[in-house]
Design a protein around this motif. Structure first.
Motif, PDB file in Angstrom:
ATOM      1  N   GLN A 198       0.800  -1.222   0.000  1.00  0.00           N
ATOM      2  CA  GLN A 198       0.000   0.000   0.000  1.00  0.00           C
ATOM      3  C   GLN A 198       0.833   1.273   0.000  1.00  0.00           C
ATOM      4  OE1 GLN A 198      -3.705   0.044   2.447  1.00  0.00           O
ATOM      5  NE2 GLN A 198      -2.973  -1.933   3.186  1.00  0.00           N
ATOM      6  N   MET A 199       2.087   1.207   0.438  1.00  0.00           N
ATOM      7  CA  MET A 199       2.853   2.455   0.564  1.00  0.00           C
ATOM      8  C   MET A 199       4.072   2.565  -0.338  1.00  0.00           C
ATOM      9  SD  MET A 199       5.063   2.253   4.127  1.00  0.00           S
ATOM     10  CE  MET A 199       3.932   1.333   5.153  1.00  0.00           C
ATOM     11  N   SER A 200       4.586   1.442  -0.852  1.00  0.00           N
ATOM     12  CA  SER A 200       5.883   1.475  -1.541  1.00  0.00           C
ATOM     13  C   SER A 200       5.763   1.875  -3.008  1.00  0.00           C
ATOM     14  CB  SER A 200       6.570   0.114  -1.447  1.00  0.00           C
ATOM     15  OG  SER A 200       6.807  -0.236  -0.109  1.00  0.00           O
ATOM     16  N   ASP A 201       6.789   2.556  -3.489  1.00  0.00           N
ATOM     17  CA  ASP A 201       6.925   2.848  -4.920  1.00  0.00           C
ATOM     18  C   ASP A 201       7.783   1.787  -5.599  1.00  0.00           C
ATOM     19  OD1 ASP A 201       5.595   5.533  -4.946  1.00  0.00           O
ATOM     20  OD2 ASP A 201       7.217   5.992  -3.556  1.00  0.00           O
ATOM     21  N   THR A 202       8.801   1.312  -4.881  1.00  0.00           N
ATOM     22  CA  THR A 202       9.705   0.285  -5.395  1.00  0.00           C
ATOM     23  C   THR A 202       9.868  -0.789  -4.333  1.00  0.00           C
ATOM     24  OG1 THR A 202      10.921   1.873  -6.757  1.00  0.00           O
ATOM     25  CG2 THR A 202      12.049  -0.192  -6.242  1.00  0.00           C
ATOM     26  N   ILE A 203      10.019  -2.034  -4.795  1.00  0.00           N
ATOM     27  CA  ILE A 203      10.215  -3.170  -3.902  1.00  0.00           C
ATOM     28  C   ILE A 203      11.569  -3.809  -4.198  1.00  0.00           C
ATOM     29  CG2 ILE A 203       9.437  -5.501  -3.331  1.00  0.00           C
ATOM     30  CD1 ILE A 203       7.635  -3.399  -2.189  1.00  0.00           C
ATOM     31  N   GLY A 204      12.346  -4.064  -3.139  1.00  0.00           N
ATOM     32  CA  GLY A 204      13.562  -4.862  -3.251  1.00  0.00           C
ATOM     33  C   GLY A 204      13.390  -6.130  -2.433  1.00  0.00           C
ATOM     34  N   ILE A 205      13.615  -7.279  -3.045  1.00  0.00           N
ATOM     35  CA  ILE A 205      13.444  -8.565  -2.353  1.00  0.00           C
ATOM     36  C   ILE A 205      14.810  -9.202  -2.149  1.00  0.00           C
ATOM     37  CG2 ILE A 205      12.418 -10.871  -2.453  1.00  0.00           C
ATOM     38  CD1 ILE A 205      10.211  -9.735  -4.197  1.00  0.00           C
ATOM     39  N   LYS A 213      15.351  -9.390  -6.531  1.00  0.00           N
ATOM     40  CA  LYS A 213      14.422  -8.602  -7.335  1.00  0.00           C
ATOM     41  C   LYS A 213      14.477  -7.155  -6.896  1.00  0.00           C
ATOM     42  CE  LYS A 213      12.069 -11.776  -9.817  1.00  0.00           C
ATOM     43  NZ  LYS A 213      11.808 -11.759 -11.259  1.00  0.00           N
ATOM     44  N   GLU A 214      14.339  -6.252  -7.852  1.00  0.00           N
ATOM     45  CA  GLU A 214      14.173  -4.837  -7.566  1.00  0.00           C
ATOM     46  C   GLU A 214      13.225  -4.313  -8.646  1.00  0.00           C
ATOM     47  OE1 GLU A 214      17.208  -1.625  -5.836  1.00  0.00           O
ATOM     48  OE2 GLU A 214      17.512  -1.986  -7.974  1.00  0.00           O
ATOM     49  N   VAL A 215      11.989  -3.984  -8.251  1.00  0.00           N
ATOM     50  CA  VAL A 215      10.957  -3.718  -9.243  1.00  0.00           C
ATOM     51  C   VAL A 215       9.972  -2.684  -8.698  1.00  0.00           C
ATOM     52  CG1 VAL A 215       9.537  -5.631  -8.395  1.00  0.00           C
ATOM     53  CG2 VAL A 215       9.253  -4.849 -10.744  1.00  0.00           C
ATOM     54  N   SER A 216       9.371  -1.901  -9.593  1.00  0.00           N
ATOM     55  CA  SER A 216       8.396  -0.898  -9.178  1.00  0.00           C
ATOM     56  C   SER A 216       7.064  -1.558  -8.867  1.00  0.00           C
ATOM     57  CB  SER A 216       8.210   0.150 -10.280  1.00  0.00           C
ATOM     58  OG  SER A 216       7.518  -0.402 -11.384  1.00  0.00           O
ATOM     59  N   MET A 217       6.313  -0.975  -7.927  1.00  0.00           N
ATOM     60  CA  MET A 217       4.995  -1.499  -7.611  1.00  0.00           C
ATOM     61  C   MET A 217       4.058  -1.336  -8.805  1.00  0.00           C
ATOM     62  SD  MET A 217       4.487  -3.137  -4.838  1.00  0.00           S
ATOM     63  CE  MET A 217       2.739  -3.220  -5.193  1.00  0.00           C
ATOM     64  N   LYS A 218       4.261  -0.307  -9.617  1.00  0.00           N
ATOM     65  CA  LYS A 218       3.435  -0.142 -10.822  1.00  0.00           C
ATOM     66  C   LYS A 218       3.600  -1.345 -11.733  1.00  0.00           C
ATOM     67  CE  LYS A 218       3.101   4.919 -11.157  1.00  0.00           C
ATOM     68  NZ  LYS A 218       3.451   6.101 -11.978  1.00  0.00           N
ATOM     69  N   SER A 219       4.836  -1.823 -11.865  1.00  0.00           N
ATOM     70  CA  SER A 219       5.093  -2.982 -12.707  1.00  0.00           C
ATOM     71  C   SER A 219       4.414  -4.226 -12.140  1.00  0.00           C
ATOM     72  CB  SER A 219       6.598  -3.228 -12.835  1.00  0.00           C
ATOM     73  OG  SER A 219       6.862  -4.407 -13.560  1.00  0.00           O
ATOM     74  N   ILE A 220       4.483  -4.408 -10.822  1.00  0.00           N
ATOM     75  CA  ILE A 220       3.838  -5.556 -10.186  1.00  0.00           C
ATOM     76  C   ILE A 220       2.322  -5.481 -10.371  1.00  0.00           C
ATOM     77  CG2 ILE A 220       3.366  -6.704  -7.983  1.00  0.00           C
ATOM     78  CD1 ILE A 220       6.144  -5.825  -7.067  1.00  0.00           C
ATOM     79  N   ASN A 221       1.750  -4.295 -10.140  1.00  0.00           N
ATOM     80  CA  ASN A 221       0.308  -4.139 -10.285  1.00  0.00           C
ATOM     81  C   ASN A 221      -0.140  -4.363 -11.724  1.00  0.00           C
ATOM     82  OD1 ASN A 221      -0.023  -3.536  -7.554  1.00  0.00           O
ATOM     83  ND2 ASN A 221       0.232  -1.343  -7.871  1.00  0.00           N
ATOM     84  N   GLU A 294       1.811 -12.652  -3.538  1.00  0.00           N
ATOM     85  CA  GLU A 294       1.973 -13.613  -4.616  1.00  0.00           C
ATOM     86  C   GLU A 294       3.297 -13.380  -5.352  1.00  0.00           C
ATOM     87  OE1 GLU A 294      -0.144 -16.231  -6.354  1.00  0.00           O
ATOM     88  OE2 GLU A 294      -0.254 -16.329  -4.182  1.00  0.00           O
ATOM     89  N   TYR A 295       3.577 -12.115  -5.649  1.00  0.00           N
ATOM     90  CA  TYR A 295       4.808 -11.790  -6.371  1.00  0.00           C
ATOM     91  C   TYR A 295       6.024 -12.173  -5.534  1.00  0.00           C
ATOM     92  CZ  TYR A 295       8.205  -9.173  -9.111  1.00  0.00           C
ATOM     93  OH  TYR A 295       9.287  -8.816  -9.883  1.00  0.00           O
ATOM     94  N   PHE A 296       5.961 -11.878  -4.243  1.00  0.00           N
ATOM     95  CA  PHE A 296       7.055 -12.180  -3.326  1.00  0.00           C
ATOM     96  C   PHE A 296       7.326 -13.684  -3.286  1.00  0.00           C
ATOM     97  CE2 PHE A 296       8.442 -13.238   1.035  1.00  0.00           C
ATOM     98  CZ  PHE A 296       9.568 -12.436   1.145  1.00  0.00           C
ATOM     99  N   LEU A 297       6.268 -14.461  -3.091  1.00  0.00           N
ATOM    100  CA  LEU A 297       6.431 -15.908  -3.013  1.00  0.00           C
ATOM    101  C   LEU A 297       6.883 -16.483  -4.346  1.00  0.00           C
ATOM    102  CD1 LEU A 297       3.302 -16.810  -0.864  1.00  0.00           C
ATOM    103  CD2 LEU A 297       5.693 -16.759  -0.117  1.00  0.00           C
ATOM    104  N   SER A 298       6.360 -15.927  -5.438  1.00  0.00           N
ATOM    105  CA  SER A 298       6.772 -16.382  -6.763  1.00  0.00           C
ATOM    106  C   SER A 298       8.249 -16.110  -6.993  1.00  0.00           C
ATOM    107  CB  SER A 298       5.930 -15.697  -7.835  1.00  0.00           C
ATOM    108  OG  SER A 298       6.374 -16.044  -9.137  1.00  0.00           O
ATOM    109  N   SER A 299       8.712 -14.947  -6.542  1.00  0.00           N
ATOM    110  CA  SER A 299      10.114 -14.584  -6.691  1.00  0.00           C
ATOM    111  C   SER A 299      11.005 -15.541  -5.901  1.00  0.00           C
ATOM    112  CB  SER A 299      10.357 -13.140  -6.223  1.00  0.00           C
ATOM    113  OG  SER A 299       9.648 -12.229  -7.023  1.00  0.00           O
ATOM    114  N   MET A 300      10.564 -15.881  -4.698  1.00  0.00           N
ATOM    115  CA  MET A 300      11.309 -16.814  -3.875  1.00  0.00           C
ATOM    116  C   MET A 300      11.393 -18.175  -4.551  1.00  0.00           C
ATOM    117  SD  MET A 300      12.353 -15.337  -1.140  1.00  0.00           S
ATOM    118  CE  MET A 300      12.008 -13.997  -0.004  1.00  0.00           C
ATOM    119  N   ASN A 301      10.252 -18.647  -5.059  1.00  0.00           N
ATOM    120  CA  ASN A 301      10.228 -19.969  -5.700  1.00  0.00           C
ATOM    121  C   ASN A 301      11.060 -19.996  -6.967  1.00  0.00           C
ATOM    122  OD1 ASN A 301       8.553 -21.039  -3.744  1.00  0.00           O
ATOM    123  ND2 ASN A 301       6.675 -20.486  -4.833  1.00  0.00           N
TER     124      ASN A 301
END
Length: 307
Positions: A198-205, A213-221, A294-301
């Motif tokens: 709900q708050m992030s612009d970019t996610i780093g996993i 992974k380093e990706v924008s939330m817009k891309s994930i959405n 979902e994206y987080f778990l998918s990235s891990m897998n």
């Protein structure tokens, strides 16, 4: 692209074992960067290196366009931080703690202290010593201390730990205000994926010390897909029905009784009917959209990682 914080091949080893390995992180000016990963992934170690609490084994850190060194005192003055659990002088009040911090930082503005306490909703506790604060109040005070010197970059390690849902929402709103209205860049680590979404612009996993992974939330959405989630009483039989009777291959088992079905050729009614006709009890069945979880778990897998 303007990066307020950048790392190049950042690595840290303890007793010959790498706990952070060749991390290349890019935090854009004026954004909220959500730093995600399970316990022991390396988040806190990286944040300690960013704030000069520990030294990298190799690699570089660049903040505000300058390489971080042992003498980067002016750079650190432009940052606010909470690393792990915030520590205070327990016999002093919130205001007294912030006054000491500002004096230590060479920042003298009592109005800034008032404003920081007001922002985190700790402005009506004059005379109350920190030893009598709840865990949530101490977390708020830690954030007030971090923003009291009006930093350009906030580095916050699990800042919403110990807060109730109302407190979490209030701090989520505060972080958005600090970023959008005050122009502060935030690097926030958390395990609460829904809040980061709900708050992030970019996610780093990060996992096992590597930034995977380093990706924008817009891309994930933009990649969100619908799926059907069903909770059943006999998961082995349900999986057999999906594959053999319905010809569905694209699904994932969630826990001991849950299945997420990503093929959209069949409706909820058709899937329910097949289960009922084959004596598979259904606890619930719903259509949902994919999320950051979902994206987080998918990235891990995808990295052959299990948490």
């Amino acid at each position: 692209m303007t990066y307020i914080l950048k790392t190049t091949q950042l690595t840290k080893a303890f007793k010959g074992r790498q706990v952070v390995s060749e991390v290349n992180m890019h935090v854009k000016k004026g954004e909220i960067y959500g730093f995600l990963g399970p316990n022991g992934a390396g988040k806190t170690t990286i944040m300690k290196m960013l704030t000069n609490l520990i030294k990298p084994t190799s690699g570089e850190i660049e903040i505000f366009g300058e390489k971080l060194t042992n003498t980067s005192f002016e750079v650190l003055k432009r940052m606010g931080t909470i690393i792990e659990y915030p520590i205070f002088y327990e016999q002093l009040t919130a205001r007294e703690n912030l006054s000491l911090h500002c004096e230590y930082m060479g920042y003298y503005d009592n109005k800034a202290i008032d404003h920081a306490l007001e922002l985190v909703k700790l402005h009506n506790i004059e005379g109350k010593k920190v030893k009598d604060f709840s865990l949530g109040m101490k977390q708020r005070l830690g954030i007030a201390r971090a923003i009291s010197t009006k930093p350009e970059l906030l580095v916050l390690d699990e800042p919403i730990n110990g807060l109730d849902p109302i407190g979490i929402k209030e701090l989520r709103d505060l972080f958005k205000i600090l970023c959008k209205d005050y122009g502060i860049t935030l690097l926030i680590s958390s395990h609460i994926l829904a809040e980061m979404e709900q708050m992030s612009d970019t996610i780093g996993i990060i996992q096992n010390g590597k930034l995977i992974k380093e990706v924008s939330m817009k891309s994930i959405n933009g990649k969100q897909t619908e799926y059907i989630e069903v909770q059943v009483q006999n998961i082995k039989k349900a999986l057999y029905i999906l594959e053999q009777n319905l010809g569905i291959k694209n699904f994932r088992v969630i826990g001991e009784e849950g299945i997420r079905i990503y093929e959209t050729t069949l409706t909820q009614q058709e899937i329910s009917k097949a289960f009922v006709m084959n004596d598979v009890g259904i606890e619930s069945i719903n259509k949902k959209n994919s999320s950051l979880e979902e994206y987080f778990l998918s990235s891990m897998n995808s990295e052959e990682i299990h948490i």
